[in-house]
Design a protein around this motif. Structure first.
Motif, PDB file in Angstrom:
ATOM      1  N   ALA A 167      48.912 -71.542  -1.952  1.00  0.00           N
ATOM      2  CA  ALA A 167      49.381 -70.624  -1.159  1.00  0.00           C
ATOM      3  C   ALA A 167      50.759 -70.975  -0.747  1.00  0.00           C
ATOM      4  O   ALA A 167      51.514 -70.218  -0.293  1.00  0.00           O
ATOM      5  CB  ALA A 167      48.466 -70.350  -0.178  1.00  0.00           C
ATOM      6  N   ASP A 168      50.643 -72.156  -0.523  1.00  0.00           N
ATOM      7  CA  ASP A 168      52.259 -72.640   0.244  1.00  0.00           C
ATOM      8  C   ASP A 168      53.324 -72.432  -0.846  1.00  0.00           C
ATOM      9  O   ASP A 168      54.614 -72.005  -0.613  1.00  0.00           O
ATOM     10  CB  ASP A 168      52.253 -74.094   0.562  1.00  0.00           C
ATOM     11  N   PHE A 169      53.082 -72.699  -2.125  1.00  0.00           N
ATOM     12  CA  PHE A 169      54.131 -72.488  -3.043  1.00  0.00           C
ATOM     13  C   PHE A 169      54.401 -70.879  -3.134  1.00  0.00           C
ATOM     14  O   PHE A 169      55.651 -70.646  -3.380  1.00  0.00           O
ATOM     15  CB  PHE A 169      53.501 -72.897  -4.650  1.00  0.00           C
ATOM     16  N   VAL A 170      53.271 -70.110  -3.061  1.00  0.00           N
ATOM     17  CA  VAL A 170      53.594 -68.677  -3.075  1.00  0.00           C
ATOM     18  C   VAL A 170      54.548 -68.178  -1.889  1.00  0.00           C
ATOM     19  O   VAL A 170      55.228 -67.369  -2.303  1.00  0.00           O
ATOM     20  CB  VAL A 170      52.257 -67.941  -3.413  1.00  0.00           C
ATOM     21  N   VAL A 180      53.168 -65.032   4.548  1.00  0.00           N
ATOM     22  CA  VAL A 180      52.413 -65.088   3.087  1.00  0.00           C
ATOM     23  C   VAL A 180      51.676 -65.962   2.826  1.00  0.00           C
ATOM     24  O   VAL A 180      50.367 -65.813   2.317  1.00  0.00           O
ATOM     25  CB  VAL A 180      53.573 -64.935   1.978  1.00  0.00           C
ATOM     26  N   THR A 181      52.018 -67.307   3.242  1.00  0.00           N
ATOM     27  CA  THR A 181      50.983 -68.372   2.851  1.00  0.00           C
ATOM     28  C   THR A 181      49.758 -68.312   3.926  1.00  0.00           C
ATOM     29  O   THR A 181      48.694 -68.380   3.375  1.00  0.00           O
ATOM     30  CB  THR A 181      51.737 -69.824   3.553  1.00  0.00           C
ATOM     31  N   ALA A 182      49.814 -68.054   5.119  1.00  0.00           N
ATOM     32  CA  ALA A 182      48.710 -67.700   6.084  1.00  0.00           C
ATOM     33  C   ALA A 182      47.818 -66.653   5.595  1.00  0.00           C
ATOM     34  O   ALA A 182      46.556 -66.771   5.548  1.00  0.00           O
ATOM     35  CB  ALA A 182      49.208 -67.416   7.348  1.00  0.00           C
ATOM     36  N   ALA A 183      48.477 -65.523   5.066  1.00  0.00           N
ATOM     37  CA  ALA A 183      47.714 -64.475   4.574  1.00  0.00           C
ATOM     38  C   ALA A 183      46.896 -64.823   3.339  1.00  0.00           C
ATOM     39  O   ALA A 183      45.641 -64.247   3.208  1.00  0.00           O
ATOM     40  CB  ALA A 183      48.639 -63.298   4.276  1.00  0.00           C
ATOM     41  N   ILE A 184      47.620 -65.235   2.470  1.00  0.00           N
ATOM     42  CA  ILE A 184      46.718 -65.956   1.286  1.00  0.00           C
ATOM     43  C   ILE A 184      45.833 -66.791   1.644  1.00  0.00           C
ATOM     44  O   ILE A 184      44.609 -66.821   1.145  1.00  0.00           O
ATOM     45  CB  ILE A 184      47.796 -66.557   0.225  1.00  0.00           C
TER      46      ILE A 184
END
Length: 104
Positions: free
Chosen positions: A67-70, A96-100
């Motif tokens: 998720a952090d990469f995305v 985005v990281t938190a949502a994933i």
């Protein structure tokens, strides 16, 4: 064991001091060529990019896309395509990281 660690730290300190002092002693006030200045200018962003990529892909002893990469890719893409500021890109990457992580 402890003395080995301290000798390693001391050796690294001496080598670092020698490396840092080598340039000014050898160059002695002379100007560098424009080509070398260009390379030196590009070294900091390249090193930063390498550190970021390594930190977001490293997962122990293997590479992992998570998720952090995305999130970082989304923030970087936003900066490239919309010329948004760094703060906006960081907020998008965190969102985005938190949502994933929340939904995934």
């Amino acid at each position: 064991m402890t003395s080995t660690i301290w000798w390693t730290i001391a050796g690294a300190t001496v080598v670092t001091a020698l490396i840092k002092g080598f340039g000014p002693v050898v160059m002695g006030g002379r100007q560098l060529s424009p080509r070398i200045n260009g390379v030196i200018t590009l070294m900091a962003p390249a090193l930063l990019a390498a550190l970021v990529v390594t930190s977001i892909l490293a997962d122990g002893d293997r590479l992992h896309v998570g998720a952090d990469f995305v999130g970082v890719v989304a923030g970087g893409a936003l900066m490239i395509w919309t010329r948004a500021g760094v703060l906006t890109a960081v907020l998008v990457a965190a969102g985005v990281t938190a949502a994933i992580r929340f939904f995934g």
